[in-house]
Design an enzyme around this catalytic site. Structure first.
Site, PDB file in Angstrom:
ATOM      1  N   CYS A   1      48.681  42.217  36.831  1.00 10.90           N
ATOM      2  CA  CYS A   1      48.957  43.104  37.963  1.00 10.90           C
ATOM      3  C   CYS A   1      50.182  42.655  38.755  1.00 10.90           C
ATOM      4  CB  CYS A   1      47.743  43.220  38.873  1.00 10.90           C
ATOM      5  SG  CYS A   1      47.176  41.666  39.584  1.00 10.90           S
TER       6      CYS A   1
ATOM      7  N   HIS B   1      44.357  41.368  43.192  1.00  7.97           N
ATOM      8  CA  HIS B   1      45.162  42.466  42.679  1.00  7.97           C
ATOM      9  C   HIS B   1      46.449  42.604  43.478  1.00  7.97           C
ATOM     10  CE1 HIS B   1      46.024  46.090  40.545  1.00  7.97           C
ATOM     11  NE2 HIS B   1      45.941  46.861  41.609  1.00  7.97           N
TER      12      HIS B   1
END
Length: 205
Positions: free
Chosen positions: A17, A91
């Site tokens: 990510c 994330h």
């Protein structure tokens, strides 16, 4: 509908990510010089839907090598499952202004999210409450947050500033020398008067 104004790819690998968030910024900033390979990658995937763009990222040798050179011993490889919202615990997502609007680019979503009007001058003010709201949503169970920015190489910026200062200095020196050549000193005037005869007297005197 964001059309061709944005490069957006769905995240197909659970441990990439951060790499994808950086890539989302680089491929959406026209002022960034991407280099030959990334420019070709962007052109090649331009017409792909978001899912295929994500697959193209996961299959790129260039991006795999770049990712693996900076990460922990957790290789950038394809997995049997696609990244899901369960990976949202740790994330990274991107925020940036494009074509007069502020966009959130989150590879775990189906597409980019328009957050309203924004310009290059005020987009950080527009995005600030959005980021704050996201932090507050996790604040009861999480205190670790990272806020990072993609900026120009400071060495290049300093070199450009140095070159500008040198250019202005040289222009100033040139002007001073030019002026000094046109304006003789008092001693120069005395020497000229001594080596040249005086002008003739006006007629009639």
């Amino acid at each position: 509908d964001y059309g061709d104004s944005l490069f957006f790819a769905q995240q197909m690998i659970s441990n990439a990510c951060a790499t994808q968030a950086i890539l989302s910024i680089l491929l959406n900033r026209p002022q960034v010089e991407l280099g030959e390979e990334l420019t070709a990658f962007k052109a090649f995937t331009k017409e792909f839907p978001a899912e295929l763009k994500g697959l193209a990222i996961s299959n790129s040798d260039l991006l795999r090598k770049a990712h693996n050179s900076f990460t922990r011993p957790e290789p950038f490889v394809g997995e049997e499952r696609q990244a899901t919202k369960d990976d949202d615990v740790y994330h990274f997502i991107s925020y940036l202004p494009v074509a007069g609007k502020l966009w959130e680019l989150d590879g775990l979503k189906s597409g980019p999210v328009c957050l309203g009007e924004a310009t290059e001058a005020n987009w950080t003010d527009v995005v600030r409450p959005v980021i704050q709201k996201r932090i507050e949503a996790y604040s009861t169970k999480e205190i670790r947050f990272n806020l990072m920015a993609v900026i120009a190489d400071r060495r290049i910026a300093l070199q450009e500033q140095h070159a500008l200062v040198e250019k202005e200095r040289n222009m100033t020196v040139g002007k001073v020398q030019s002026r000094s050549a046109k304006l003789p000193s008092a001693a120069d005037l005395e020497r000229l008067a001594a080596t040249h005869p005086p002008p003739p007297a006006p007629m009639g005197e």
